[in-house]
Design a protein around this motif. Structure first.
Motif, short mmCIF file in Angstrom:
data_model
loop_
_atom_site.label_atom_id
_atom_site.label_comp_id
_atom_site.label_asym_id
_atom_site.label_seq_id
_atom_site.Cartn_x
_atom_site.Cartn_y
_atom_site.Cartn_z
N LYS A 159 0.76 -1.10 -0.26
CA LYS A 159 -0.07 -0.08 -0.02
C LYS A 159 0.80 1.15 -0.06
O LYS A 159 2.01 1.15 0.73
CB LYS A 159 -0.84 0.05 1.21
N ARG A 193 2.15 4.57 1.26
CA ARG A 193 1.96 5.15 2.78
C ARG A 193 2.61 6.63 2.57
O ARG A 193 3.32 7.03 1.69
CB ARG A 193 2.93 4.37 3.72
N ASN A 194 2.27 7.51 3.58
CA ASN A 194 2.84 8.69 3.95
C ASN A 194 2.95 9.01 5.09
O ASN A 194 2.42 9.97 5.87
CB ASN A 194 1.36 9.82 3.18
N LEU A 195 4.07 8.24 5.68
CA LEU A 195 4.60 8.40 7.04
C LEU A 195 5.55 9.30 7.23
O LEU A 195 6.64 9.40 6.50
CB LEU A 195 4.96 6.92 7.50
N LYS A 251 9.32 4.38 8.64
CA LYS A 251 8.74 3.81 7.17
C LYS A 251 8.67 2.48 7.44
O LYS A 251 7.57 1.87 6.44
CB LYS A 251 9.78 4.40 6.27
N ASP A 272 2.10 -3.19 9.17
CA ASP A 272 0.75 -2.86 8.89
C ASP A 272 -0.14 -3.19 10.28
O ASP A 272 -0.82 -2.29 10.73
CB ASP A 272 0.11 -3.59 8.15
N LEU A 299 1.11 -0.33 12.84
CA LEU A 299 0.28 0.88 12.33
C LEU A 299 -1.03 0.97 12.74
O LEU A 299 -1.55 2.01 13.27
CB LEU A 299 0.53 1.30 10.84
N VAL A 304 -3.42 8.61 2.40
CA VAL A 304 -2.24 8.90 1.98
C VAL A 304 -2.15 10.61 1.89
O VAL A 304 -1.42 11.24 2.11
CB VAL A 304 -1.70 8.49 0.52
#
Length: 129
Positions: free
Chosen positions: A27, A29-31, A36, A40, A43, A75
């Motif tokens: 997927k 992600r925008n961490l 990073k 899952d 998170l 995201v």
């Protein structure tokens, strides 16, 4: 002979589909605060703890996808509350790291000395005392 060729073509297509299904799905992600390489499961666990601590649902910080479905765009940074949440995460990590003893081998974002619930106690905006 013709049926044999059709059977081979169908089996080949089926094999490609099966191989595609077997590939790991990554997927987007925008961490920006959490690591990073977070799993899952971890998170999801952290995000679930935020929703409980603030008494909100995921759409408090995450916007719907643009196609108008019921899904959320995890995201996207278009909701300012998401950046506010990142600031709060940094604050909690900083307080735990700098003011409480912790094992240097444990990532500070996993500490549970203070957390969102310390102040929020099930409210989106903490009540003043």
């Amino acid at each position: 002979m013709k049926h044999y060729r059709i059977l081979i073509v169908i089996a080949g297509i089926g094999a490609f589909v099966a191989m595609g299904m077997g590939l790991p799905y990554h997927k987007e992600r925008n961490l920006k605060v959490l690591p990073k390489d977070i799993s899952d499961a971890k998170l999801d666990s952290i995000m679930d703890s935020y929703t409980v601590a603030l008494g909100v649902k995921c759409n408090f910080c995450h916007v719907p996808v643009k196609q108008g479905s019921d899904s959320l765009d995890f995201v996207s940074d278009s909701d300012p509350m998401k950046e506010n949440a990142r600031g709060m995460m940094k604050m909690v990590i900083d307080v735990n790291k700098n003011y409480f003893y912790f094992d240097k081998n444990t990532r500070p974002e996993y500490l549970n000395v203070i957390n969102c619930n310390t102040c929020h106690r099930g409210e989106p905006i903490p009540k003043e005392k």
